[in-house]
Write an enzyme that holds these catalytic residues in place. Structure first.
Site, PDB file in Angstrom:
ATOM      1  N   ASP A 244       0.816  -1.212   0.000  1.00 54.04           N
ATOM      2  CA  ASP A 244       0.000   0.000   0.000  1.00 54.04           C
ATOM      3  C   ASP A 244       0.852   1.266   0.000  1.00 54.04           C
ATOM      4  O   ASP A 244       2.070   1.221   0.198  1.00 54.04           O
ATOM      5  CB  ASP A 244      -0.908   0.021   1.230  1.00 54.04           C
TER       6      ASP A 244
ATOM      7  N   TYR B 172       6.962 -10.333   6.829  1.00 57.27           N
ATOM      8  CA  TYR B 172       6.747  -8.903   7.011  1.00 57.27           C
ATOM      9  C   TYR B 172       7.287  -8.504   8.379  1.00 57.27           C
ATOM     10  O   TYR B 172       7.267  -9.289   9.331  1.00 57.27           O
ATOM     11  CB  TYR B 172       5.257  -8.559   6.965  1.00 57.27           C
TER      12      TYR B 172
END
Length: 249
Positions: free
Chosen positions: A52, A110
């Site tokens: 994003d 992540y």
């Protein structure tokens, strides 16, 4: 034609995410424009997945096809000469023509960075949490996220896929100086899953939820029962994993 697999890192601060879109400059757009300058024609770039706006990457993986007679190491140098400083190519390998950066992925890691103090140089790369957190309770809560679960409570309600079952192999909270790092390694992750899990863990650390409430949230399969979505700029796509047979020549 030859297929190249590149590992890239980027500071997502000034970008509207990875994937090309009508409004805003994206990482994919800049990389494709750079390759087009080198090739004198459009070059399509495929990434391992989207990130994003304001989300960073240490190990995003892309692939593209080229007819240029250039060694992978020379491709790294050429791209880094032409790309802006906030996008860097870390590595490049020639791979088989059937390699797919997106569909051959077998896992991802992540990391989410949190700082406890003001820092002008880290303001876009980590999230400031000035209030006290109970790290032991947060670590206990993270144990309930490990394993194979339906993560419907930890993704955007309108997530495109109907299959919301994912496996988290490892989840840990690391203290590093004045920063905390949330690390998640799994088979794959749903849209906003990491940010919602981290936001919920913040709430656990503040006493708004008990550690065992994570189990109830997973069972509920309802986004409304979990915590807030943590800000994007603390999140990094850290590493993408592929089978040994797909790692390149």
């Amino acid at each position: 034609m030859r297929r190249f697999k590149c590992t890239i890192q980027y500071d997502g601060t000034g970008y509207s995410g990875y994937q090309v879109q009508p409004n805003g400059v994206t990482i994919q757009e800049v990389v494709e424009e750079t390759l087009a300058r080198m090739h004198k024609h459009p070059v399509k770039v495929i990434g391992s997945g989207r990130t994003d706006a304001r989300v960073h990457a240490q190990g995003q993986v892309i692939h593209f096809d080229t007819e240029l007679a250039i060694a992978p190491d020379s491709m790294v140098k050429a791209l880094n000469t032409l790309l802006p400083d906030d996008i860097r190519v870390r590595d490049c390998k020639e791979v088989a023509s059937d390699f797919e950066a997106r569909y051959d992925v077998v896992g991802k890691e992540y990391r989410y960075f949190v700082r406890r103090t003001e820092d002008a140089f880290r303001r876009h790369q980590s999230v400031l949490i000035p209030y006290a957190l109970d790290l032991d309770v947060m670590r206990q809560a993270m144990t309930y996220l490990v394993g194979t679960h339906d993560f419907s409570s930890f993704c955007v309600a309108k997530t495109e896929t109907d299959n919301r079952i994912r496996t988290i192999y490892e989840a840990e909270l690391i203290e590093y100086g004045e920063e905390m790092i949330f690390r998640f390694k799994g088979s794959g992750f749903l849209y906003n899953q990491i940010r919602i899990m981290v936001g919920t863990l913040f709430d656990v650390g503040r006493g708004r939820f008990a550690a065992t409430d994570i189990k109830k949230m997973l069972a509920a399969k309802d986004r409304n029962v979990a915590g807030v979505t943590a800000p994007p700029h603390g999140l990094y796509l850290w590493e993408v994993f592929y089978p040994e047979s797909k790692k390149g020549i």
